[in-house]
Design a protein around this motif. Structure first.
Motif, short mmCIF file in Angstrom:
data_model
loop_
_atom_site.label_atom_id
_atom_site.label_comp_id
_atom_site.label_asym_id
_atom_site.label_seq_id
_atom_site.Cartn_x
_atom_site.Cartn_y
_atom_site.Cartn_z
N ARG A 1 0.84 -1.36 0.15
CA ARG A 1 0.09 -0.10 0.14
C ARG A 1 0.89 1.30 0.09
NH1 ARG A 1 -5.32 -0.63 1.04
NH2 ARG A 1 -5.42 1.35 1.83
N GLN A 2 2.13 1.25 0.44
CA GLN A 2 2.91 2.35 0.58
C GLN A 2 3.29 2.76 -0.62
OE1 GLN A 2 6.01 1.07 3.34
NE2 GLN A 2 4.84 1.94 4.95
N ARG A 3 3.28 1.98 -1.71
CA ARG A 3 4.02 2.09 -3.31
C ARG A 3 2.98 2.33 -3.93
NH1 ARG A 3 9.11 -0.57 -4.38
NH2 ARG A 3 9.58 1.03 -5.56
N ARG A 4 1.73 2.85 -3.89
CA ARG A 4 0.65 3.04 -4.61
C ARG A 4 0.97 3.83 -5.76
NH1 ARG A 4 -3.71 3.43 -0.32
NH2 ARG A 4 -2.53 5.40 0.14
N SER A 5 0.34 4.16 -7.06
CA SER A 5 0.61 5.00 -8.05
C SER A 5 -0.01 6.28 -7.55
CB SER A 5 -0.14 4.51 -9.38
OG SER A 5 -1.62 4.74 -9.06
N MET A 6 0.50 7.23 -8.24
CA MET A 6 0.05 8.59 -7.97
C MET A 6 -1.54 8.95 -8.02
SD MET A 6 0.88 12.05 -10.10
CE MET A 6 0.13 11.86 -11.66
N MET A 7 -2.12 8.04 -9.26
CA MET A 7 -3.42 8.59 -9.38
C MET A 7 -4.20 7.83 -8.30
SD MET A 7 -3.71 10.65 -11.96
CE MET A 7 -5.35 10.21 -11.87
N ASP A 8 -3.60 6.56 -7.87
CA ASP A 8 -4.52 5.96 -6.70
C ASP A 8 -4.49 6.89 -5.36
OD1 ASP A 8 -3.46 2.66 -7.14
OD2 ASP A 8 -4.97 3.75 -7.91
N ARG A 9 -3.21 7.60 -4.99
CA ARG A 9 -3.32 8.43 -4.07
C ARG A 9 -4.13 9.67 -4.28
NH1 ARG A 9 2.23 7.72 -4.77
NH2 ARG A 9 2.30 9.59 -5.67
N ILE A 10 -4.36 10.27 -5.57
CA ILE A 10 -5.07 11.27 -5.75
C ILE A 10 -6.59 11.17 -5.65
CG2 ILE A 10 -5.82 12.81 -7.84
CD1 ILE A 10 -2.91 12.89 -8.73
N GLU A 11 -6.92 9.73 -6.11
CA GLU A 11 -8.26 9.39 -6.12
C GLU A 11 -8.60 9.27 -4.40
OE1 GLU A 11 -11.05 5.59 -7.54
OE2 GLU A 11 -9.20 6.14 -8.49
N GLN A 12 -7.73 8.94 -3.64
CA GLN A 12 -8.11 8.61 -2.18
C GLN A 12 -8.31 9.99 -1.56
OE1 GLN A 12 -4.99 7.23 0.32
NE2 GLN A 12 -6.33 5.87 1.21
N ARG A 13 -7.57 10.92 -1.81
CA ARG A 13 -7.67 12.34 -1.50
C ARG A 13 -8.95 12.91 -1.98
NH1 ARG A 13 -1.67 14.57 -3.06
NH2 ARG A 13 -0.52 12.98 -1.74
N TRP A 14 -9.49 12.68 -3.11
CA TRP A 14 -10.76 13.03 -3.65
C TRP A 14 -11.75 12.72 -2.88
CZ3 TRP A 14 -11.69 17.01 -6.87
CH2 TRP A 14 -12.94 16.97 -7.39
N GLN A 15 -11.57 11.23 -2.74
CA GLN A 15 -12.87 10.71 -2.07
C GLN A 15 -12.75 11.07 -0.52
OE1 GLN A 15 -15.07 9.04 -3.17
NE2 GLN A 15 -14.68 8.36 -4.90
N ARG A 16 -11.85 11.23 -0.24
CA ARG A 16 -11.76 11.92 1.44
C ARG A 16 -12.25 13.19 1.61
NH1 ARG A 16 -5.99 12.48 3.15
NH2 ARG A 16 -5.78 10.55 2.06
#
Length: 130
Positions: free
Chosen positions: A107-122
């Protein structure tokens, strides 16, 4: 100079909108920078290999052993760069290593878009809660 928090949010929103509008195009863009970089690196290595051949031949014609050795070493180094660059280059339409579909990474090495999507959902969840 790093982006400000506002600029980062705007960039994240634009990337998210691109994924929502045309996911195939956005996925194709993810690996294109790496593909271009590795292709350029392979071309440079091939050019260096040709320079190495020229140095090797010039050393033989001028009867300068050291120049021939330098030419051989340049050829060897460029051949190694070309082969490693060629192996690392993602194929067109293929996700580069570490992309969103890589299963072997944590989970620590997720792609940039996964992190962005997670922030957007938050952010959406926070806005709906208030």
């Amino acid at each position: 100079m790093p982006l400000s928090e506002h600029e980062q949010r705007m960039l994240e929103q634009m990337e998210r909108a691109l994924y929502a509008e045309d996911p195939k195009f956005a996925t194709a863009l993810e690996g294109s920078g790496l593909r271009t970089y590795t292709r350029r690196r392979v071309y440079q290595a091939v050019a260096g290999f040709l320079v190495g051949i020229a140095l090797l031949m010039a050393g033989m014609v001028a009867k300068q052993v050291w120049l021939s050795v330098v030419g051989f070493l340049v050829m060897l180094g460029c051949a190694v760069l070309a082969v490693t660059g060629w192996r690392k280059a993602p194929r067109p339409g293929e996700q580069p290593a570490g992309g969103p579909h890589a299963r072997h990474q944590g989970r620590q090495r997720r792609s940039m878009m996964d992190r962005i999507e997670q922030r957007w959902q938050r952010r959406r969840d926070e806005q709906q809660g208030h």
